[in-house]
Scaffold this active site. Structure first.
Site, mmCIF file in Angstrom:
data_model
loop_
_atom_site.group_PDB
_atom_site.id
_atom_site.type_symbol
_atom_site.label_atom_id
_atom_site.label_comp_id
_atom_site.label_asym_id
_atom_site.label_seq_id
_atom_site.Cartn_x
_atom_site.Cartn_y
_atom_site.Cartn_z
ATOM 1 N N ASP B 5 0.873 -1.421 0.149
ATOM 2 C CA ASP B 5 0.255 -0.150 0.331
ATOM 3 C C ASP B 5 0.934 1.179 -0.194
ATOM 4 O OD1 ASP B 5 -1.693 2.169 0.523
ATOM 5 O OD2 ASP B 5 -1.766 1.858 3.042
ATOM 6 N N GLY B 7 1.426 4.967 0.098
ATOM 7 C CA GLY B 7 0.630 6.111 0.764
ATOM 8 C C GLY B 7 1.263 7.758 0.462
ATOM 9 N N ASN B 8 0.855 8.304 1.539
ATOM 10 C CA ASN B 8 1.891 9.564 0.797
ATOM 11 C C ASN B 8 3.239 10.125 1.643
ATOM 12 O OD1 ASN B 8 -0.256 11.191 -0.446
ATOM 13 N ND2 ASN B 8 -0.846 11.049 1.320
ATOM 14 N N HIS B 12 4.055 0.426 2.388
ATOM 15 C CA HIS B 12 3.505 -0.518 3.968
ATOM 16 C C HIS B 12 3.405 -1.764 2.808
ATOM 17 C CE1 HIS B 12 1.733 3.085 5.901
ATOM 18 N NE2 HIS B 12 1.785 3.379 5.805
ATOM 19 N N TYR B 72 -19.868 9.649 -4.059
ATOM 20 C CA TYR B 72 -18.232 10.759 -4.577
ATOM 21 C C TYR B 72 -18.428 11.002 -5.736
ATOM 22 C CZ TYR B 72 -14.693 12.321 -1.780
ATOM 23 O OH TYR B 72 -13.708 13.553 -0.682
ATOM 24 N N GLY B 78 -9.773 8.361 -3.477
ATOM 25 C CA GLY B 78 -8.581 7.673 -3.534
ATOM 26 C C GLY B 78 -9.001 6.277 -3.572
ATOM 27 N N ASP B 80 -6.894 4.346 -1.683
ATOM 28 C CA ASP B 80 -6.738 3.807 -0.942
ATOM 29 C C ASP B 80 -8.209 3.904 0.467
ATOM 30 O OD1 ASP B 80 -6.629 6.761 -0.836
ATOM 31 O OD2 ASP B 80 -4.977 7.309 1.520
ATOM 32 N N ARG B 81 -8.427 5.030 0.389
ATOM 33 C CA ARG B 81 -10.439 4.931 0.498
ATOM 34 C C ARG B 81 -11.310 4.062 0.248
ATOM 35 N NH1 ARG B 81 -11.237 11.355 0.571
ATOM 36 N NH2 ARG B 81 -13.930 11.180 1.367
ATOM 37 N N THR B 150 -0.164 25.959 27.637
ATOM 38 C CA THR B 150 0.107 26.703 26.777
ATOM 39 C C THR B 150 0.195 25.242 25.296
ATOM 40 O OG1 THR B 150 1.017 28.444 27.128
ATOM 41 C CG2 THR B 150 1.079 27.563 24.680
#
Lengths: 214, 214
Positions: B5, B7-8, B12, B72, B78, B80-81, B150
């Protein structure tokens, strides 16, 4: 009297009813010849830009005159947030600039708050993750329906989380929006007002409350 | 069979029950001498990294075998989705990597989804806004009380908006988390499971459903 609010991106000036902003990289020139004796009352979250302002100008840092009841760690609450919350009775104060600060006031006490990246920073962030996400943003994306294309998906993914997290802490409290994106964000909230000059108005109150202008 | 897989941020891989990841800048070497005839079935959201994989390897792109009913825009969802949502009946699928994708499934139909910057990108983003915000992150910050310093304010400002926006679309639906930050995020949700290997499991289903391995 001239007012100056030094943020993370700009010098914000207020003089004779007119507000203006200048890039932090520029040398701040706000005074005309006739202004030579006028004091600049300022607040600053940027030490370097503050030095530039102090050079050749008669200035008073208002920080020493601002106090606010708060549960926040001492010194951790930025002067811009203190001034935004100054004298606020109840409600949520959102300053949407380079960062978005959200502060909760109750009976003139500051209960806490949180900080998100500003809208421009969020846009740059998502666009830089991959070329597939390097798209324009739809500022009018509908937040009450599932996005069905990439432009809406990344626009929704920027605005919806910001809106929900402000709604979550505000519940039915009133919200005051200020900062460059304050007007845009205020449209998502019924119980809100937008006050572009909130910091300047509060700086004037601080000057008055401390009799600084004699 | 070897799975990949792309990815960005990483390749993987999944081989013989073991998953591993490799930086996209490296040349992907997953095969031993004994693997020389094994096919790599892959999906990719990164054209450049895909080219590196294809060099010297016998590969099959699974994209052509994946179809999903969706509202969609065509070509905008994409791969991957699509694979993450493959065969999912109902629920929300969250893939939390470089970006966080959130997709809503109903009766095997993809109703839409949205995309946020990933947690690492959000941390870098807030830290880069000003030196005052360049602080460590409190991964254990409490999301049910107002921050009072903070570090907590910026940590809350990263996690709370992500959590709220996933809650908002999931309501009482089940949520499946995957991706590098999937396990961390799943802890905020009662109605969730974490499946580190969701994409690989679905890739295996796709291979089986299409009889690709004979």
């Amino acid at each position: 009297m001239i007012l100056c609010d030094i943020g993370n991106s700009y010098y914000h000036f207020y003089k004779d009813g007119v507000s203006s902003k200048m890039d932090l990289n520029s040398t701040p020139k706000i005074k005309q010849k006739s202004d030579v004796d006028r004091t600049i009352y300022y607040i600053s979250v940027n030490k370097e830009a503050e030095k530039h302002l102090l050079k050749d100008n008669k200035c008073v840092n208002l920080e020493q005159f601002v106090s606010i009841e708060s549960y926040y760690d001492k010194n951790d609450l930025g002067i811009d947030r203190k001034v935004a919350c100054y004298n606020q009775e109840n409600g949520v104060i959102v300053d949407a600039g380079s960062a978005i600060t959200v502060d909760i006031m109750h009976k003139k006490e500051h209960l806490g708050g949180f900080i998100m990246p500003g809208i421009e920073a969020m846009i740059n962030n998502i666009q830089s993750i991959s070329s597939a996400l390097d798209k324009n943003i739809n500022m009018a994306v509908k937040l009450n329906q599932y996005p069905s294309n990439t432009i809406d998906a990344i626009s929704f993914g920027i605005f919806k989380p910001i809106v929900l997290s402000i709604k979550n802490v505000s519940q039915k409290k009133n919200i005051v929006f200020t900062g460059g994106d304050g007007k845009f964000l205020s449209k998502f909230f019924e119980n809100s007002i937008h006050n572009e000059r909130l910091l300047f108005l509060n700086m004037m109150k601080i000057i008055k409350d401390n009799n600084l202008e004699g």
